[in-house]
Structure formats: structure tokens, C-alpha cells
Design a protein around this motif. Structure first.
Motif, PDB file in Angstrom:
ATOM      1  N   SER A  49      -4.025  -0.768  -8.318  1.00 51.90           N
ATOM      2  CA  SER A  49      -5.221  -0.191  -8.028  1.00 51.90           C
ATOM      3  C   SER A  49      -5.359   1.071  -7.221  1.00 51.90           C
ATOM      4  O   SER A  49      -4.162   1.220  -6.676  1.00 51.90           O
ATOM      5  CB  SER A  49      -6.362  -1.207  -7.399  1.00 51.90           C
ATOM      6  OG  SER A  49      -5.967  -1.602  -6.022  1.00 51.90           O
ATOM      7  N   ARG A  50      -6.219   1.825  -7.184  1.00 49.93           N
ATOM      8  CA  ARG A  50      -6.111   3.133  -6.357  1.00 49.93           C
ATOM      9  C   ARG A  50      -7.616   3.488  -5.837  1.00 49.93           C
ATOM     10  O   ARG A  50      -8.655   3.206  -6.334  1.00 49.93           O
ATOM     11  CB  ARG A  50      -5.571   4.270  -7.234  1.00 49.93           C
ATOM     12  CG  ARG A  50      -6.433   4.668  -8.323  1.00 49.93           C
ATOM     13  CD  ARG A  50      -5.567   5.800  -9.054  1.00 49.93           C
ATOM     14  NE  ARG A  50      -5.354   6.895  -8.545  1.00 49.93           N
ATOM     15  CZ  ARG A  50      -4.243   7.737  -8.730  1.00 49.93           C
ATOM     16  NH1 ARG A  50      -3.803   7.741  -9.867  1.00 49.93           N
ATOM     17  NH2 ARG A  50      -4.035   9.048  -8.035  1.00 49.93           N
ATOM     18  N   ASP A  51      -7.557   4.140  -4.787  1.00 49.57           N
ATOM     19  CA  ASP A  51      -8.804   4.488  -4.047  1.00 49.57           C
ATOM     20  C   ASP A  51      -8.538   6.102  -3.756  1.00 49.57           C
ATOM     21  O   ASP A  51      -7.937   6.306  -2.725  1.00 49.57           O
ATOM     22  CB  ASP A  51      -8.916   3.832  -2.628  1.00 49.57           C
ATOM     23  CG  ASP A  51     -10.495   4.146  -2.269  1.00 49.57           C
ATOM     24  OD1 ASP A  51     -10.844   5.390  -2.432  1.00 49.57           O
ATOM     25  OD2 ASP A  51     -10.855   3.578  -1.273  1.00 49.57           O
ATOM     26  N   ASN A  52      -9.116   6.917  -4.678  1.00 51.87           N
ATOM     27  CA  ASN A  52      -8.537   8.465  -4.718  1.00 51.87           C
ATOM     28  C   ASN A  52      -9.246   9.003  -3.360  1.00 51.87           C
ATOM     29  O   ASN A  52      -9.019  10.086  -2.875  1.00 51.87           O
ATOM     30  CB  ASN A  52      -9.150   9.188  -5.831  1.00 51.87           C
ATOM     31  CG  ASN A  52      -8.341   8.876  -6.938  1.00 51.87           C
ATOM     32  OD1 ASN A  52      -7.095   8.235  -6.798  1.00 51.87           O
ATOM     33  ND2 ASN A  52      -8.808   9.075  -8.232  1.00 51.87           N
TER      34      ASN A  52
ATOM     35  N   LYS B 115      -9.463   7.681  -0.460  1.00 55.20           N
ATOM     36  CA  LYS B 115      -8.486   7.490   0.630  1.00 55.20           C
ATOM     37  C   LYS B 115      -7.183   7.685   0.202  1.00 55.20           C
ATOM     38  O   LYS B 115      -6.459   7.590   0.948  1.00 55.20           O
ATOM     39  CB  LYS B 115      -8.716   6.115   0.823  1.00 55.20           C
ATOM     40  CG  LYS B 115      -9.941   5.476   1.612  1.00 55.20           C
ATOM     41  CD  LYS B 115      -9.883   4.086   1.826  1.00 55.20           C
ATOM     42  CE  LYS B 115     -11.349   3.612   2.502  1.00 55.20           C
ATOM     43  NZ  LYS B 115     -11.319   2.241   2.864  1.00 55.20           N
TER      44      LYS B 115
ATOM     45  N   THR C 289      -2.560   0.797  -4.392  1.00 56.88           N
ATOM     46  CA  THR C 289      -2.136  -0.616  -3.866  1.00 56.88           C
ATOM     47  C   THR C 289      -1.677  -1.539  -4.861  1.00 56.88           C
ATOM     48  O   THR C 289      -1.962  -1.147  -6.064  1.00 56.88           O
ATOM     49  CB  THR C 289      -3.532  -1.263  -3.411  1.00 56.88           C
ATOM     50  OG1 THR C 289      -4.149  -0.525  -2.251  1.00 56.88           O
ATOM     51  CG2 THR C 289      -3.235  -2.616  -2.913  1.00 56.88           C
TER      52      THR C 289
ATOM     53  N   SER D  95      -4.700  12.866  -5.708  1.00 52.73           N
ATOM     54  CA  SER D  95      -5.403  12.073  -6.325  1.00 52.73           C
ATOM     55  C   SER D  95      -5.644  12.421  -7.727  1.00 52.73           C
ATOM     56  O   SER D  95      -5.713  11.626  -8.782  1.00 52.73           O
ATOM     57  CB  SER D  95      -6.878  12.084  -5.683  1.00 52.73           C
ATOM     58  OG  SER D  95      -7.494  13.468  -5.971  1.00 52.73           O
TER      59      SER D  95
ATOM     60  N   SER E 130       0.672  -1.102  -0.002  1.00 57.02           N
ATOM     61  CA  SER E 130       0.118   0.022  -0.088  1.00 57.02           C
ATOM     62  C   SER E 130       0.831   1.153   0.049  1.00 57.02           C
ATOM     63  O   SER E 130       2.021   1.237   0.718  1.00 57.02           O
ATOM     64  CB  SER E 130      -0.943   0.176   1.218  1.00 57.02           C
ATOM     65  OG  SER E 130      -1.925  -0.937   1.238  1.00 57.02           O
TER      66      SER E 130
ATOM     67  N   THR F  77      -4.948   6.365  -1.460  1.00 59.36           N
ATOM     68  CA  THR F  77      -3.897   5.258  -1.590  1.00 59.36           C
ATOM     69  C   THR F  77      -3.945   4.697  -2.595  1.00 59.36           C
ATOM     70  O   THR F  77      -4.809   4.561  -3.555  1.00 59.36           O
ATOM     71  CB  THR F  77      -4.482   4.192  -0.538  1.00 59.36           C
ATOM     72  OG1 THR F  77      -5.757   3.695  -0.769  1.00 59.36           O
ATOM     73  CG2 THR F  77      -4.674   4.898   1.046  1.00 59.36           C
TER      74      THR F  77
END
Length: 128
Positions: free
Chosen positions: A71-74, A76, A80, A30, A21, A78
């Protein structure tokens, strides 16, 4: 400025999985292309995977295709890197990187000099 902190490295056996992560903070993290690189002693940093700010576009080095997923979580901030079927040759220090000036993933993002911000790295060791 964008600050990046990696986590999730470790020592595993061949065939195991690890999930790396990267937590981003600072100026609009982001809105950046993000990448993962790896480096072994005496060698240059090697591109592993990249992802556009939207998460729609992704690319990988051939040796990890089908085994690694970025992958990404904008929401949060983060990014990964899911690593499956690990091999001893995947052993390296893994770095997260951000290109703060670009939202579109291009072939240029396979080069380390395309990225302005780097994390401190996390060690991944795969034993045979």
C-alpha cells in the motif's frame, strides 16, 4: 533523484507478521511506480510486490499472494509492505524501489531493471 529508506525488518517466528515501510523523498516520489524486492545471498533480487502511483493497481509474486499487502500513502510519501503468516522462505533482505519515470504499473515492473532508485534494504529473518 529519489531517496528511499526502508525500515521495519527484524527477526520473527514462522506465522508472525511484520510491517515494512519505505520513506521516499526527493523529486516527485509520489509520481512513481513503487516496488518491493527481496534478495538472499548468492541470488538475484526477486520481485515481491508492486503498486501504481495511484495505489489502485497492485501485483504480487505468487508465493506471497494472500499473505502480503502493498500500500502507499502519497501524502506522506511512504510505501508499506504488510507481511502476514511469514514463512522461513520469506527470509531475505527486502528492498524498496521506485520507477521515477512511470506512473502505470505493468508486468515490466516485475523486473529489477525497471527501477532507477533503490533503498539500502532491511533484513527480515523468519525462524521455524
Amino acid at each position: 533523484q529519489v531517496q528511499l529508506v526502508e525500515s521495519g525488518g527484524g527477526f520473527v517466528q514462522a506465522g508472525d507478521s511484520l510491517r515494512l515501510s519505505c520513506a521516499a523523498s526527493g523529486r516527485t516520489p509520489s509520481m512513481s511506480v513503487m516496488g518491493w524486492f527481496r534478495q538472499t545471498p548468492g541470488n538475484e533480487r526477486e520481485f515481491v510486490a508492486g503498486i501504481s502511483w495511484s495505489g489502485i493497481s497492485r501485483n504480487y509474486i505468487d508465493s506471497v499472494k494472500g499473505r502480503f499487502t502493498i500500500s502507499r500513502d502519497n501524502a506522506k510519501n511512504t510505501v508499506t509492505l504488510q507481511m502476514n503468516s511469514l514463512k522461513p522462505e520469506d527470509t531475505a533482505v527486502y528492498f524498496c524501489a521506485a520507477d521515477g519515470g512511470q506512473t502505470t504499473l505493468t508486468d515490466d515492473h516485475r523486473r529489477a531493471d525497471a527501477y532507477q532508485y533503490w533503498g539500502q534494504g532491511t533484513q527480515v529473518t523468519v525462524s521455524s
